[in-house]
Design a protein around this motif. Sequence first.
Motif, PDB file in Angstrom:
ATOM      1  N   THR A 292      35.152  33.017  29.081  1.00 23.84           N
ATOM      2  CA  THR A 292      34.159  34.098  29.056  1.00 23.84           C
ATOM      3  C   THR A 292      34.392  35.068  30.205  1.00 23.84           C
ATOM      4  O   THR A 292      34.364  36.281  30.015  1.00 23.84           O
ATOM      5  CB  THR A 292      32.730  33.518  29.121  1.00 23.84           C
ATOM      6  OG1 THR A 292      32.543  32.636  28.008  1.00 23.84           O
ATOM      7  CG2 THR A 292      31.692  34.618  29.076  1.00 23.84           C
ATOM      8  N   GLU A 293      34.628  34.535  31.396  1.00 28.04           N
ATOM      9  CA  GLU A 293      34.897  35.387  32.557  1.00 28.04           C
ATOM     10  C   GLU A 293      36.171  36.199  32.354  1.00 28.04           C
ATOM     11  O   GLU A 293      36.236  37.375  32.719  1.00 28.04           O
ATOM     12  CB  GLU A 293      35.025  34.548  33.828  1.00 28.04           C
ATOM     13  CG  GLU A 293      33.740  33.925  34.282  1.00 28.04           C
ATOM     14  CD  GLU A 293      33.932  32.929  35.401  1.00 28.04           C
ATOM     15  OE1 GLU A 293      33.058  32.889  36.289  1.00 28.04           O
ATOM     16  OE2 GLU A 293      34.947  32.197  35.402  1.00 28.04           O
ATOM     17  N   ALA A 294      37.181  35.582  31.755  1.00 21.93           N
ATOM     18  CA  ALA A 294      38.446  36.282  31.504  1.00 21.93           C
ATOM     19  C   ALA A 294      38.244  37.427  30.516  1.00 21.93           C
ATOM     20  O   ALA A 294      38.790  38.516  30.690  1.00 21.93           O
ATOM     21  CB  ALA A 294      39.506  35.309  30.985  1.00 21.93           C
ATOM     22  N   ARG A 295      37.430  37.208  29.478  1.00 22.73           N
ATOM     23  CA  ARG A 295      37.122  38.281  28.510  1.00 22.73           C
ATOM     24  C   ARG A 295      36.366  39.410  29.187  1.00 22.73           C
ATOM     25  O   ARG A 295      36.630  40.582  28.955  1.00 22.73           O
ATOM     26  CB  ARG A 295      36.295  37.742  27.345  1.00 22.73           C
ATOM     27  CG  ARG A 295      37.027  36.818  26.444  1.00 22.73           C
ATOM     28  CD  ARG A 295      37.686  37.572  25.355  1.00 22.73           C
ATOM     29  NE  ARG A 295      38.345  36.613  24.485  1.00 22.73           N
ATOM     30  CZ  ARG A 295      39.053  36.947  23.467  1.00 22.73           C
ATOM     31  NH1 ARG A 295      39.191  38.213  23.159  1.00 22.73           N
ATOM     32  NH2 ARG A 295      39.641  36.032  22.740  1.00 22.73           N
ATOM     33  N   ASP A 296      35.403  39.055  30.044  1.00 23.74           N
ATOM     34  CA  ASP A 296      34.652  40.072  30.783  1.00 23.74           C
ATOM     35  C   ASP A 296      35.585  40.880  31.681  1.00 23.74           C
ATOM     36  O   ASP A 296      35.480  42.104  31.755  1.00 23.74           O
ATOM     37  CB  ASP A 296      33.547  39.441  31.629  1.00 23.74           C
ATOM     38  CG  ASP A 296      32.407  38.883  30.800  1.00 23.74           C
ATOM     39  OD1 ASP A 296      32.290  39.240  29.606  1.00 23.74           O
ATOM     40  OD2 ASP A 296      31.622  38.082  31.357  1.00 23.74           O
ATOM     41  N   LEU A 297      36.492  40.204  32.357  1.00 26.32           N
ATOM     42  CA  LEU A 297      37.461  40.887  33.216  1.00 26.32           C
ATOM     43  C   LEU A 297      38.348  41.815  32.394  1.00 26.32           C
ATOM     44  O   LEU A 297      38.610  42.952  32.792  1.00 26.32           O
ATOM     45  CB  LEU A 297      38.314  39.876  33.982  1.00 26.32           C
ATOM     46  CG  LEU A 297      39.418  40.453  34.869  1.00 26.32           C
ATOM     47  CD1 LEU A 297      38.847  41.388  35.926  1.00 26.32           C
ATOM     48  CD2 LEU A 297      40.227  39.337  35.498  1.00 26.32           C
ATOM     49  N   GLU A 298      38.771  41.347  31.234  1.00 27.04           N
ATOM     50  CA  GLU A 298      39.596  42.178  30.349  1.00 27.04           C
ATOM     51  C   GLU A 298      38.860  43.467  29.981  1.00 27.04           C
ATOM     52  O   GLU A 298      39.423  44.567  30.058  1.00 27.04           O
ATOM     53  CB  GLU A 298      39.948  41.407  29.079  1.00 27.04           C
ATOM     54  CG  GLU A 298      40.716  42.235  28.073  1.00 27.04           C
ATOM     55  CD  GLU A 298      40.839  41.569  26.716  1.00 27.04           C
ATOM     56  OE1 GLU A 298      41.779  41.943  25.994  1.00 27.04           O
ATOM     57  OE2 GLU A 298      40.004  40.712  26.372  1.00 27.04           O
TER      58      GLU A 298
ATOM     59  N   LEU B 265      43.073  32.644  41.122  1.00 27.91           N
ATOM     60  CA  LEU B 265      41.753  32.733  40.504  1.00 27.91           C
ATOM     61  C   LEU B 265      41.770  31.858  39.258  1.00 27.91           C
ATOM     62  O   LEU B 265      42.730  31.884  38.493  1.00 27.91           O
ATOM     63  CB  LEU B 265      41.441  34.164  40.078  1.00 27.91           C
ATOM     64  CG  LEU B 265      41.375  35.236  41.143  1.00 27.91           C
ATOM     65  CD1 LEU B 265      41.254  36.602  40.487  1.00 27.91           C
ATOM     66  CD2 LEU B 265      40.194  34.990  42.050  1.00 27.91           C
ATOM     67  N   LYS B 266      40.716  31.100  39.070  1.00 28.87           N
ATOM     68  CA  LYS B 266      40.553  30.336  37.834  1.00 28.87           C
ATOM     69  C   LYS B 266      39.280  30.833  37.186  1.00 28.87           C
ATOM     70  O   LYS B 266      38.192  30.708  37.744  1.00 28.87           O
ATOM     71  CB  LYS B 266      40.487  28.841  38.114  1.00 28.87           C
ATOM     72  CG  LYS B 266      41.819  28.258  38.526  1.00 28.87           C
ATOM     73  CD  LYS B 266      41.758  26.755  38.585  1.00 28.87           C
ATOM     74  CE  LYS B 266      43.113  26.207  38.993  1.00 28.87           C
ATOM     75  NZ  LYS B 266      43.102  24.739  39.028  1.00 28.87           N
TER      76      LYS B 266
ATOM     77  N   VAL C  78      41.559  30.219  32.565  1.00 35.24           N
ATOM     78  CA  VAL C  78      42.656  31.181  32.678  1.00 35.24           C
ATOM     79  C   VAL C  78      42.988  31.231  34.164  1.00 35.24           C
ATOM     80  O   VAL C  78      42.118  31.500  34.999  1.00 35.24           O
ATOM     81  CB  VAL C  78      42.238  32.583  32.165  1.00 35.24           C
ATOM     82  CG1 VAL C  78      43.344  33.589  32.420  1.00 35.24           C
ATOM     83  CG2 VAL C  78      41.906  32.526  30.689  1.00 35.24           C
ATOM     84  N   ARG C  79      44.215  30.927  34.493  1.00 33.84           N
ATOM     85  CA  ARG C  79      44.650  30.862  35.891  1.00 33.84           C
ATOM     86  C   ARG C  79      45.462  32.117  36.205  1.00 33.84           C
ATOM     87  O   ARG C  79      46.460  32.399  35.548  1.00 33.84           O
ATOM     88  CB  ARG C  79      45.497  29.621  36.116  1.00 33.84           C
ATOM     89  CG  ARG C  79      45.992  29.442  37.535  1.00 33.84           C
ATOM     90  CD  ARG C  79      46.827  28.154  37.609  1.00 33.84           C
ATOM     91  NE  ARG C  79      47.217  27.851  38.951  1.00 33.84           N
ATOM     92  CZ  ARG C  79      48.323  28.283  39.533  1.00 33.84           C
ATOM     93  NH1 ARG C  79      49.160  29.052  38.865  1.00 33.84           N
ATOM     94  NH2 ARG C  79      48.613  27.953  40.774  1.00 33.84           N
TER      95      ARG C  79
END
Length: 60
Positions: free
Chosen positions: A35-41, A30-31, A17-18
């Motif tokens: 999993t990181e994108a879900r955590d950020l969400e 940020l790339k 996710v960019r």
Amino acid sequence: MGQDNRIINVDIERKWVRIAINHGKDEEILKLSLTEARDLEEKLNSTIEDYFQRQNLRID
């Protein structure tokens, strides 16, 4: 906090996710893995919910 000229773009690049944040002449990218994108969400949702909850509290 002068956010009038901030532009945030979110795209998918293969498995990433960019997130590109443009402010003035500067750009930050940020790339994140999915999993990181879900955590950020989850963290963003939790923080925003907490903010709205705190707005409803009155301190006398």
